[in-house]
Design a protein around this motif. Structure first.
Motif, mmCIF file in Angstrom:
data_model
loop_
_atom_site.group_PDB
_atom_site.id
_atom_site.type_symbol
_atom_site.label_atom_id
_atom_site.label_comp_id
_atom_site.label_asym_id
_atom_site.label_seq_id
_atom_site.Cartn_x
_atom_site.Cartn_y
_atom_site.Cartn_z
ATOM 1 N N GLU A 16 0.857 -1.186 0.000
ATOM 2 C CA GLU A 16 0.000 0.000 0.000
ATOM 3 C C GLU A 16 0.893 1.236 0.000
ATOM 4 N N TYR A 17 0.644 2.146 -0.927
ATOM 5 C CA TYR A 17 1.420 3.375 -1.034
ATOM 6 C C TYR A 17 0.592 4.551 -0.550
ATOM 7 N N LEU A 18 1.257 5.461 0.156
ATOM 8 C CA LEU A 18 0.609 6.657 0.673
ATOM 9 C C LEU A 18 1.204 7.894 0.007
ATOM 10 N N THR A 19 0.375 8.912 -0.183
ATOM 11 C CA THR A 19 0.857 10.183 -0.721
ATOM 12 C C THR A 19 1.497 10.990 0.403
ATOM 13 N N LYS A 64 5.776 3.856 1.323
ATOM 14 C CA LYS A 64 5.180 2.558 1.613
ATOM 15 C C LYS A 64 4.558 2.587 3.008
ATOM 16 N N ARG A 65 3.328 2.125 3.110
ATOM 17 C CA ARG A 65 2.614 2.108 4.392
ATOM 18 C C ARG A 65 3.356 1.248 5.412
ATOM 19 N N SER A 66 3.910 0.116 4.964
ATOM 20 C CA SER A 66 4.621 -0.778 5.877
ATOM 21 C C SER A 66 5.854 -0.104 6.469
ATOM 22 N N GLU A 67 6.552 0.724 5.683
ATOM 23 C CA GLU A 67 7.731 1.432 6.185
ATOM 24 C C GLU A 67 7.339 2.534 7.170
ATOM 25 N N ILE A 68 6.214 3.186 6.931
ATOM 26 C CA ILE A 68 5.725 4.209 7.861
ATOM 27 C C ILE A 68 5.343 3.553 9.180
ATOM 28 N N ASP A 69 4.628 2.426 9.118
ATOM 29 C CA ASP A 69 4.253 1.698 10.337
ATOM 30 C C ASP A 69 5.489 1.214 11.091
ATOM 31 N N GLU A 70 6.485 0.753 10.352
ATOM 32 C CA GLU A 70 7.735 0.306 10.971
ATOM 33 C C GLU A 70 8.447 1.466 11.670
ATOM 34 N N TYR A 71 8.449 2.629 11.037
ATOM 35 C CA TYR A 71 9.057 3.828 11.633
ATOM 36 C C TYR A 71 8.350 4.216 12.932
ATOM 37 N N ILE A 72 7.020 4.160 12.925
ATOM 38 C CA ILE A 72 6.228 4.489 14.115
ATOM 39 C C ILE A 72 6.551 3.506 15.233
ATOM 40 N N ASN A 73 6.555 2.223 14.920
ATOM 41 C CA ASN A 73 6.828 1.199 15.953
ATOM 42 C C ASN A 73 8.246 1.282 16.502
ATOM 43 N N LYS A 74 9.193 1.620 15.634
ATOM 44 C CA LYS A 74 10.591 1.705 16.042
ATOM 45 C C LYS A 74 10.819 2.899 16.975
#
Length: 94
Positions: free
Chosen positions: A41-44, A80-90
């Protein structure tokens, strides 16, 4: 697992036994190990800013210093949504 005797077994019986004994077990094992892959999933930029509650200038700075990775298609920028979520969790507070 059942044992199979080959003595006095016809090829047709052997095939039937293999189908009945091995295939359901193999199907169950494979269904546990292999799950369908979700599409990326890609985010703007505006969606990322809204999600992270940051300004567009902050997002631009994070992109420049390598905090977040951006992907470009034509003149558009996506994350990438997964990279944003990973950044938040990290970076979550304990």
């Amino acid at each position: 697992m059942n044992t199979i005797q080959f003595i006095g077994t016809t090829p047709k019986d052997l095939i039937t036994e293999i189908k009945n004994a091995l295939i359901p077990e193999l199907r169950e094992q494979l269904s546990k190990d292999f799950q369908p892959k979700e599409p990326t999933e890609y985010l703007t930029r505006s969606e990322v800013c809204e999600l992270l509650q940051i300004d567009l200038s902050t997002l631009h700075r994070w992109r420049k210093d390598g905090t977040l990775t951006a992907y470009g298609v034509g003149n558009r920028v996506y994350f990438k949504r997964s990279e944003i979520d990973e950044y938040i969790n990290k970076n979550k507070l304990l």
